[in-house]
Design an enzyme around this catalytic site. Structure first.
Site, PDB file in Angstrom:
ATOM      1  N   SER A 293       0.753  -0.968   0.039  1.00 14.07           N
ATOM      2  CA  SER A 293       0.037  -0.026   0.082  1.00 14.07           C
ATOM      3  C   SER A 293       0.933   1.256   0.058  1.00 14.07           C
ATOM      4  O   SER A 293       2.088   1.256   0.303  1.00 14.07           O
ATOM      5  CB  SER A 293      -0.965  -0.022   1.115  1.00 14.07           C
ATOM      6  OG  SER A 293      -1.995   0.870   0.966  1.00 14.07           O
TER       7      SER A 293
ATOM      8  N   GLY B 229       6.501   2.311   2.655  1.00 12.34           N
ATOM      9  CA  GLY B 229       8.083   2.568   2.704  1.00 12.34           C
ATOM     10  C   GLY B 229       8.723   1.654   1.626  1.00 12.34           C
ATOM     11  O   GLY B 229       9.986   1.172   1.785  1.00 12.34           O
TER      12      GLY B 229
ATOM     13  N   THR C 245       7.612  -0.387  -7.395  1.00 13.77           N
ATOM     14  CA  THR C 245       6.379  -0.246  -8.066  1.00 13.77           C
ATOM     15  C   THR C 245       5.373   0.571  -7.061  1.00 13.77           C
ATOM     16  O   THR C 245       5.469   0.407  -5.777  1.00 13.77           O
ATOM     17  CB  THR C 245       5.479  -1.566  -8.242  1.00 13.77           C
ATOM     18  OG1 THR C 245       5.219  -2.338  -7.090  1.00 13.77           O
ATOM     19  CG2 THR C 245       6.378  -2.704  -9.120  1.00 13.77           C
TER      20      THR C 245
ATOM     21  N   GLY D 161     -24.465   6.427 -39.151  1.00 13.71           N
ATOM     22  CA  GLY D 161     -24.916   7.564 -38.988  1.00 13.71           C
ATOM     23  C   GLY D 161     -25.841   7.465 -38.055  1.00 13.71           C
ATOM     24  O   GLY D 161     -26.533   6.609 -37.515  1.00 13.71           O
TER      25      GLY D 161
ATOM     26  N   SER E  59     -29.594   7.845 -35.790  1.00 10.75           N
ATOM     27  CA  SER E  59     -30.714   7.768 -36.309  1.00 10.75           C
ATOM     28  C   SER E  59     -31.483   8.953 -36.695  1.00 10.75           C
ATOM     29  O   SER E  59     -31.366   9.983 -36.460  1.00 10.75           O
ATOM     30  CB  SER E  59     -31.619   7.360 -34.803  1.00 10.75           C
ATOM     31  OG  SER E  59     -32.997   7.174 -34.878  1.00 10.75           O
ATOM     32  N   GLY E  60     -32.267   8.351 -38.100  1.00 10.62           N
ATOM     33  CA  GLY E  60     -32.879   9.560 -38.557  1.00 10.62           C
ATOM     34  C   GLY E  60     -32.026  10.226 -39.610  1.00 10.62           C
ATOM     35  O   GLY E  60     -32.668  11.152 -40.339  1.00 10.62           O
TER      36      GLY E  60
ATOM     37  N   GLY F 104     -30.930   9.467 -42.422  1.00 11.21           N
ATOM     38  CA  GLY F 104     -31.185   8.897 -43.915  1.00 11.21           C
ATOM     39  C   GLY F 104     -30.604   7.623 -44.286  1.00 11.21           C
ATOM     40  O   GLY F 104     -30.538   7.256 -45.598  1.00 11.21           O
TER      41      GLY F 104
ATOM     42  N   SER G 103     -31.276   4.447 -44.119  1.00 10.68           N
ATOM     43  CA  SER G 103     -32.208   3.391 -44.676  1.00 10.68           C
ATOM     44  C   SER G 103     -32.796   3.864 -46.105  1.00 10.68           C
ATOM     45  O   SER G 103     -33.107   3.225 -46.959  1.00 10.68           O
ATOM     46  CB  SER G 103     -33.294   2.959 -43.819  1.00 10.68           C
ATOM     47  OG  SER G 103     -32.774   2.628 -42.556  1.00 10.68           O
TER      48      SER G 103
ATOM     49  N   SER H  46     -24.301   1.878 -35.943  1.00 14.27           N
ATOM     50  CA  SER H  46     -23.217   1.564 -35.469  1.00 14.27           C
ATOM     51  C   SER H  46     -22.257   2.525 -34.993  1.00 14.27           C
ATOM     52  O   SER H  46     -21.368   2.975 -35.612  1.00 14.27           O
ATOM     53  CB  SER H  46     -22.184   0.699 -36.573  1.00 14.27           C
ATOM     54  OG  SER H  46     -22.576   1.226 -37.786  1.00 14.27           O
TER      55      SER H  46
END
Lengths: 307, 645
Positions: free
Chosen positions: B35, B39, B114, B470, B472-473, B475, B477, B544
């Site tokens: 932790s 040390g 570390t 692209g 939704s909406g 274009g 499709s 997508s």
């Protein structure tokens, strides 16, 4: 009660370091499109060159060697560099920052900090950009300096060549992430795990040629700012009271001659150098003005793109 | 290095004899972990100081630094010897792993110091991946903490077999044996099931040096060795030559037509000239003809050596493959179970494609199942959907091509991998392979006589995948529909995979979380690939939103022509058109994770075709896509002459 170390029983310490470095050289050749090796003519570069020749044998190293010349290197370094390139037949590129030359940048008037930045760091960036190198080997070792001890073997640089020490890629096992986007690059340090003693021991074992300045000889030096500076040519203007004296000295590291302090020494053979080293009470960087400029100066230079 | 006096060298017959002695020393690689503020850095600084490895100029700088940044009052702050970064000295913490080297009369050491902070766990793992032994520090006052457990667990996961529990700051509990015993007992119980070979508890004070290099009178009750004595003598009996021969091929050395050598480092075992060897992935057998080095040919070579091997026969071997012992071969599979530690700033998403990299191989891969997340405190397995930064999980991996490997428990070199983000190139995970999955062993590719080109040829076309992405909406499709009508009219064989339609069937079980969106795309990409294989021109119309999945789809198609078509309509326009009333609902909070509102859309950086719907009509877009198809000869000879559809 120990001694039988896994699989390594017949490999010596130097054998292990050599194998690790060769592995790293091959990894770069296999995965980058345009690697280059930084050749600074010093003892670490000599070891790197030797290892690169081994890594691809019987083929030659599939990359060129780049020397960033500040125009203030010891004359013997330049002569040695050209002799090695001719003997081994490697592809040597020499780059000088012509802007810096035009502006007359030099370590005496402008100080080590400005000189190093313009003639080394900026010059290196110019060369890497001009050739579009995506990987560059350097001879840095983790035992040299505290910020070096923190650096990965494959050290990622952004498109401005900057190092982000707080955000390094995890480097697990011997699996190196060699992927970069266009403009980005990786600095690769095959000697990361070598110490100064390992370097000398390996030079001794393999009989590797090094610049004669590493061996003690009578040389003209002046004492300046607590260091022994060699008067390598007429450009070193003498200060009032300074008279060059012949003194038996050698160099532990090599750089720009007005910035590199010599040490008093009688060591004229490799055995004697190693003997001196073993009882040394100061680190090799002590002889370098450029590392003393300010606390954390190496890290700062590295973030700006220095090796 | 080790500090020596001139006399010591004289007594040892000069430098060469001294160095020969150095060469024969064994090497121990260890790390310090635990932790914050326990040390770790102080301990390493102390070890270096006691070994007289701090040079005078370094000591002067250290005293100077201690006054400026130190946390040890007037004393030297040894942590500043290793905390080499500016931010570390300023904040008094360790951020990244530092490597230090030292040697004693008996052994050489590489130490990885570390960080203790949870956010830098990946740097702790980096240090642990190459270590033989871990020193886990605890503060005698605080006892075992969350990070003690985490680091102990990661050490076990990474195959470290020896643990030293260093109970530090023992001076602050009056060198109490009771306090020490309580912590040692608790730790022993904790590590019972973690498979360590040895767990050794030692009391120390790193700041004052008690029991670090030499035993301390103040710890009279402690009978064991000092820490350094222990490190010098602990037996690291790593497995060696009895393990089977493994040679991951790194690089093919080919200086001329007469020489073809395979360069690499022997990962395990040994090999001699005349030995039979096998190419792991193809099973092709050959004989070892030469072991080449610049210092002359060798008769044999063993683990750890970097050599170049020449085979007696012309067999196909390239980087990523392995030369192995014929009688003990590695697994070759495209599905396997593994443990992983996640390093990525963004979470692991099952189904998302990453690059999987082993020592020399690299293939696209995804996590096909996240079986469990491991709770760091109880080490218990819990169900999980994703893994966040620094979490540990048990997963199943599917790779796009088979890889050769051994279980990590048998071979660290051939059983490990990392995962790399395909967009940022960041190393986002580290994996340890457990075992191959049976499915991979038993499901083989069925060789089919009618192949993709035969299927396409009978349709008089070449297959292609047109991937519309692209908002939704936007274009997508509409354009895809019109294009398909034209292609169909021209006698092309086509199919549209539409986001909404697929979600009614094949992907009915998926929601809209990031993980489900990734799986949604993975299934559609696989379906598109099958259709392309059947010879069709496939139009995929899916939002997508993530670059990674679109990149995955492109890679998946291999040789098939693939166009990423960005239907670029600004969010405001999409929301204004809102053909399905979805934006209105999303703005009211009725739809969560709606792309553009509650979930991000990552626009393509370099789409093959960029359709700016504000600037062009759908017909222009279609003409551009047709040109793209014609340029790739996709639509057959009727198209190439510019005759159009």
């Amino acid at each position: 009660m120990l001694q039988k170390l896994g699989g390594y029983d017949t490999l010596t310490h130097l054998d292990r370091l050599e194998a690790e470095a060769i592995h790293i050289f091959r990894e770069v050749a296999a995965t980058f499109s345009k690697p280059v090796m930084l050749y600074s003519v010093g003892k670490d570069s000599a070891v790197m060159l030797h290892l690169a020749m081994k890594a691809f044998y019987p083929a030659r190293p599939p990359f060129p060697f780049l020397h960033v010349d500040t125009t203030w290197k010891f004359r013997e370094m330049i002569a040695f560099r050209d002799r090695m390139a001719a003997e081994l037949g490697f592809d040597l590129l020499v780059h000088v920052n012509q802007d810096g030359v035009r502006e007359g940048i030099n370590p005496i008037d402008h100080g080590s900090s400005v000189h190093t930045n313009i003639m080394k760091t900026v010059a290196l960036r110019q060369a890497l950009d001009a050739h579009k190198f995506d990987a560059a080997f350097g001879g840095a070792r983790r035992d040299e300096e505290k910020s070096r001890a923190k650096e990965r073997v494959f050290s990622f640089r952004n498109a401005q060549h900057g190092w982000d020490p707080k955000n390094q890629r995890p480097e697990m096992w011997k699996i190196y992430n060699t992927r970069v986007s266009p403009g980005e690059s990786i600095r690769v340090f095959p000697l990361s795990n070598w110490t100064e003693l390992d370097i000398w021991q390996y030079i001794l074992r393999e009989d590797i040629p090094i610049v004669p300045l590493y061996f003690a000889a009578p040389r003209p030096v002046v004492e300046r700012d607590g260091m022994l500076i060699m008067v390598d040519d007429a450009r070193l203007k003498l200060r009032p009271g300074e008279v060059p004296r012949q003194r038996m000295v050698r160099f532990r590291t090599l750089g720009c001659y007005p910035l590199t302090g010599a040490i008093d020494s009688q060591a004229t053979s490799l055995e004697e150098i190693v003997g001196e080293m073993l009882v040394a009470r100061t680190s090799e960087r002590q002889g370098r003005l450029i590392d003393r400029d300010e606390a954390g100066s190496m890290e700062k230079k590295k973030r700006e793109g220095y090796f | 290095m080790e500090h020596v006096s001139p006399r010591a060298i004289e007594q040892r017959d000069g430098v060469r004899a001294y160095l020969a002695g150095q060469e024969r020393k064994s090497l121990l690689r260890f790390l310090t972990c635990g932790s914050v503020d326990d040390g770790k850095s102080t301990l390493i600084g102390r070890l270096l100081f006691d070994a007289r490895l701090i040079f005078e100029d370094q000591l002067a700088a250290l005293e100077n630094d201690s006054r400026r940044h130190g946390t040890a009052g007037d004393d030297i702050d040894f942590a500043l010897l290793v905390d080499g970064l500016e931010a570390e000295r300023e904040q008094g913490i360790t951020i990244d792993v530092a490597y230090r080297f030292f040697a004693t009369e008996r052994r050489k050491f590489i130490v990885a110091d570390t960080p203790g902070h949870e956010q830098y766990t990946r740097n702790m793992a980096t240090g642990a991946s190459t270590a033989d032994l871990a020193i886990v520090l605890v503060d005698a006052r605080a006892g075992i903490m969350r990070q003690t457990r985490r680091h102990t667990f990661i050490a076990s996961l990474l195959g470290i077999r020896h643990i030293v529990l260093a109970v530090n700051k023992i001076d602050l509990v009056d060198f109490s044996k009771t306090a020490f015993d309580a912590i040692a007992d608790e730790y022993a119980a904790l590590t019972d099931d973690l498979g360590f070979e040895t767990v050794t508890a030692l009391p120390i004070s790193a700041r004052y040096g008690d029991n670090v290099s030499a035993p301390s009178e103040r710890l009279g009750w402690h009978e064991g060795p000092s820490l350094l004595q222990y490190l010098e003598t602990v037996a690291i009996d790593a497995p060696s030559d009895e393990r089977p021969f493994r040679f991951p091929v790194q690089y093919v050395v080919r200086p001329n037509l007469d020489f073809r050598g395979f360069a690499g480092t022997i990962a395990s075992g040994s090999v001699a000239v005349g030995d039979a060897v096998v190419v792991a992935k193809s099973g092709r057998a050959s004989t070892l003809a030469r072991i080449v080095t610049r210092d002359g040919d060798l008769d044999s070579a063993r683990q750890g050596q970097a050599v170049t091997l020449v085979l007696a026969d012309e067999v196909e071997v390239s980087r990523g493959n392995m030369l192995v012992a014929p009688t003990a071969r590695p697994h070759v599979a495209d599905r396997f179970a593994a443990n992983i530690v996640w390093f990525g700033e963004s979470a692991l998403v099952p189904g998302r494609s990453y690059f999987l990299r082993t020592e020399t191989d690299e293939v696209p891969a995804h996590v096909s199942a996240l079986k469990a997340r491991v709770d760091i405190n109880s080490f218990a397995r819990q169900p999980a959907k994703t893994l966040a930064l620094n979490e540990v999980g048990v997963v199943e991996i599917a790779t796009q091509a088979p890889v050769a490997f051994d279980p990590y428990g048998e071979n660290r070199a051939t059983g490990a991998f990392v995962l790399i983000d395909r967009m940022t190139n960041a190393t986002v995970g580290a994996g340890m392979i457990a075992y191959p999955l049976r499915r991979a062993d038993n499901i083989h590719w069925q060789g089919l006589d009618v192949d993709a080109s035969a299927r396409a040829a009978i349709k008089g076309q070449k297959p292609a995948v047109l991937w519309f992405t692209g908002l939704s909406g936007s274009g997508k499709s509409t354009i895809a529909n019109r294009l398909e009508r034209k292609l169909h009219a021209a006698g092309r064989h086509t199919y549209i995979l539409d986001g909404d339609n697929i979600r009614h069937g094949l992907n009915r079980d998926l929601g809209f979380s990031e993980a489900d969106r990734v799986e949604n795309i993975r299934r559609v990409a696989e379906t598109a690939k099958l259709m392309a294989d059947a010879g069709l021109i496939v139009l995929v119309s899916f939002i997508s939103p993530f670059r990674a999945e679109r990149a995955m789809a492109r890679t998946l198609m291999g040789e098939v022509a693939f166009a990423e078509i960005f239907v670029d309509t600004p969010l405001e326009d999409c929301a204004a058109r809102d053909p399905k009333g979805l934006y209105a609902k999303a703005r009211k909070g009725e739809i969560l994770n709606f792309t553009g509102i509650g979930s991000p859309y990552e626009a393509p950086d370099a789409p093959d075709i960029h359709i700016r719907t504000q600037e062009s009509r759908p017909d222009d877009a279609i003409t551009e896509i047709e040109r793209w198809l014609a340029a790739r000869d996709v639509s057959g000879q009727h198209f190439g002459d510019g005759g159009g559809i």
